[in-house]
Design an enzyme around this catalytic site. Structure first.
Site, PDB file in Angstrom:
ATOM      1  N   LYS A 176       0.739  -1.306   0.027  1.00 51.49           N
ATOM      2  CA  LYS A 176      -0.088  -0.381  -0.204  1.00 51.49           C
ATOM      3  C   LYS A 176       1.035   1.255  -0.019  1.00 51.49           C
ATOM      4  O   LYS A 176       1.572   1.503   0.767  1.00 51.49           O
ATOM      5  CB  LYS A 176      -0.856   0.296   1.117  1.00 51.49           C
ATOM      6  CG  LYS A 176      -1.611   1.512   1.053  1.00 51.49           C
ATOM      7  CD  LYS A 176      -2.052   1.875   2.601  1.00 51.49           C
ATOM      8  CE  LYS A 176      -1.961   2.784   3.056  1.00 51.49           C
ATOM      9  NZ  LYS A 176      -1.856   4.235   2.618  1.00 51.49           N
ATOM     10  N   GLU A 251       9.588   2.325  10.548  1.00 53.64           N
ATOM     11  CA  GLU A 251      10.764   2.514  10.757  1.00 53.64           C
ATOM     12  C   GLU A 251      10.350   4.697  10.131  1.00 53.64           C
ATOM     13  O   GLU A 251       9.556   4.934  10.171  1.00 53.64           O
ATOM     14  CB  GLU A 251      11.493   3.368   8.808  1.00 53.64           C
ATOM     15  CG  GLU A 251      12.633   3.691   9.089  1.00 53.64           C
ATOM     16  CD  GLU A 251      12.573   4.700   9.059  1.00 53.64           C
ATOM     17  OE1 GLU A 251      12.217   6.501   9.979  1.00 53.64           O
ATOM     18  OE2 GLU A 251      13.326   5.696   7.599  1.00 53.64           O
ATOM     19  N   CYS A 285      13.301  12.120   7.059  1.00 57.69           N
ATOM     20  CA  CYS A 285      12.908  11.406   7.426  1.00 57.69           C
ATOM     21  C   CYS A 285      14.567  11.164   8.738  1.00 57.69           C
ATOM     22  O   CYS A 285      14.019  11.105   9.752  1.00 57.69           O
ATOM     23  CB  CYS A 285      13.148   9.849   8.220  1.00 57.69           C
ATOM     24  SG  CYS A 285      13.670   8.769   7.254  1.00 57.69           S
ATOM     25  N   GLU A 386       9.523  15.842  15.764  1.00 58.66           N
ATOM     26  CA  GLU A 386       9.756  16.016  14.698  1.00 58.66           C
ATOM     27  C   GLU A 386       9.132  16.860  13.431  1.00 58.66           C
ATOM     28  O   GLU A 386       7.798  16.996  13.127  1.00 58.66           O
ATOM     29  CB  GLU A 386       9.651  14.650  13.647  1.00 58.66           C
ATOM     30  CG  GLU A 386      10.154  14.567  11.848  1.00 58.66           C
ATOM     31  CD  GLU A 386      10.127  13.023  11.420  1.00 58.66           C
ATOM     32  OE1 GLU A 386       9.981  12.824  10.762  1.00 58.66           O
ATOM     33  OE2 GLU A 386       9.015  12.298  11.856  1.00 58.66           O
TER      34      GLU A 386
END
Length: 490
Positions: A176, A251, A285, A386
């Site tokens: 997906k 992750e 990331c 983040e």
């Protein structure tokens, strides 16, 4: 657009069962570039069933590893052949510069080549047995049906990290991609079909995480979930995966420190501080968004960064002189704006940026100026959270011990960097920085041979390298007694 804009289930290109569709837009100008099916849990169930049957009753899992490797190598070759088309699709989808996308395609082909190279060299080993007249061996077998959920920032690169090792080890899969950036994944499934991946082995379902992703995570017919994305979603996937104790590879991002000592090469440190954050508008990331600078060079370094940032060329990813493109969506742009507002509220000093550009040509896109905050401390949300945008926060330190303490003060542990000309100092810092990757006098470098993943809440498991193969295999010990005799205990 010469692209099959459908889902791929059991070797067939199909629309969503519901008939729903989604427009894919270019974040540079909000133009619709494609319309794709919007699948849901019903489509996911059909794809899972196809993958389950292909694994349990098909030949893929038992095919000689060398033959699977040959197919994976064909995929790599086709990606190299179609590099320009794939790069164009990636830039249409994400807004990044086409030169960045070309580099991504080279890296992606490299991933498939790497796993094609090592995929037939994992045949197990003989081990010593304490029993006389016995044969003891360890073998590695595919996990089974793998659910793979990929992010929007590096759509095909992240897909390659999952597809290549899963295929070469004999698994079947349902992928997906992000619902807003599916185009290069669609194209790659065409290439996989061309390469000879059998029907049912690799399936592609488009749709949201709430429907398709949840079905993949909770289905008892899925043996492994590999997910790249945010912590909140990762935690939900862990809970859903407990339905049958799935294997997990997660992750979940990072808030990555870049430590710059006074004895570092100044120009190199400035250059890499910019490279570490502003590619793809900071939507990485591993971006080095926490700049931790020795006090004696802090002001000079910040001034140099601010002057360089002011010169950035922002615009269309298809313009040769563009250095930075837009953010991915209106929703994400709003998130970044709120993040900056929070930084100002917390008392950080806005050194540059902090707003949308005023250029009339950029008003239809999701653009945000590169931004630098100074006077930052670890108790601020902007230092801990983040941002996933073109934002640097700058902290100061006076000693090596303080620098490492600051670097480790985070719930994340994905990556970090150290800039110094003192190699012993660099090695001391790297040894105690709690991160999956530490770069010394470099930033944001990765390659297929080296494992990638994080400590702490940056995730579970590793992608790439030989560990990337291990994520997709189960280990079995087989002991054979070649001269069995009764034990006569009972």
């Amino acid at each position: 657009m010469n692209l099959k804009l459908k889902q791929y289930i059991n070797g067939q290109w199909v629309d969503a069962k519901s008939g729903q569709t989604r427009d894919i837009i270019n974040p540079y100008n909000q133009e619709v570039v494609a319309t794709v099916p919007e699948g849901d849990d019903a489509d996911a169930k059909e794809a899972i069933s196809a993958a389950r049957e292909a694994f349990d009753q098909g030949e893929w899992a038992t095919l000689p590893a060398i033959e699977r490797s040959q197919i994976v190598r064909k995929i790599a070759n086709f990606i190299e052949r179609d590099r320009e088309e794939l790069a164009r699709l990636e830039s249409l989808d994400t807004g990044k510069t086409v030169e960045e996308s070309r580099g991504d395609m080279d890296d992606i082909a490299g991933v498939f080549h790497y796993y094609a190279d090592i995929g037939d060299k994992n045949g197990g080993e003989m081990i010593e047995s304490p029993m006389p007249n016995s044969i003891s061996k360890v073998v590695h077998e595919p996990v089974g049906v793998c659910g793979q959920i990929t992010p929007w920032n590096y759509p095909l690169l992240q897909a390659s990290w999952k597809l290549a090792p899963a295929l070469v080890t004999g698994n079947t899969l349902v992928m997906k991609p992000s619902e807003i950036t599916p185009l290069t994944t669609l194209k790659t499934f065409e290439l996989m079909e061309e390469a000879g991946v059998p029907a049912g082995v690799a399936n592609l379902v488009l749709g949201s995480g709430a429907t398709v992703g949840n079905e993949l995570s909770s289905s008892v017919d899925v043996d492994l979930i590999s997910f790249t994305g945010g912590i909140a979603t990762g935690k939900k996937i862990m809970q859903a995966a407990s339905s049958n104790m799935k294997n997990l590879a997660l992750e979940l991002g990072g808030k990555n420190p870049n430590v710059i000592f006074a004895d570092a090469d100044f120009e190199l440190a400035v250059d890499q501080a910019l490279n570490g954050v502003f590619f793809h508008a900071g939507q990485i990331c591993s971006a080095g968004t926490r700049l931790i600078v020795e006090e004696s060079i802090h002001d000079d370094l910040v001034n140099a960064l601010v002057e360089r940032v002011k010169q950035f060329k922002i615009g269309s990813g298809f313009d040769d002189d563009t250095q930075m493109g837009p953010l991915i969506s209106a929703e994400h742009l709003e998130k970044v704006e709120k993040y900056v507002e929070r930084g100002i509220e917390e008392g950080a000093t806005l050194a540059v940026g902090g707003k949308r550009p005023e250029d009339p040509e950029l008003q239809d896109g999701f653009f945000y100026l590169p931004t630098i905050f100074t006077d930052c401390t670890t108790d601020m949300d902007i230092v801990q959270d983040e941002a996933f945008g073109p934002i640097i926060t700058v902290e100061k330190f006076k000693s090596e011990e303080e620098a490492v303490k600051l670097a480790n003060d985070s719930i994340y542990g994905l990556a970090g960097g150290v800039f110094t000309n003192d190699i012993a100092k660099a090695e001391r810092c790297a040894a105690i920085m709690r991160m999956g990757t530490v770069w010394i006098n470099e930033f944001n470098v990765y390659f297929p041979h080296a494992p990638w993943g994080g400590y702490k809440q940056s995730g579970i498991g590793r992608e790439l390298g030989k560990l990337g193969i291990e994520e997709y295999t189960e280990t079995k010990h087989i002991l054979q007694n070649v001269k069995p005799e009764p034990l006569n205990w009972f």
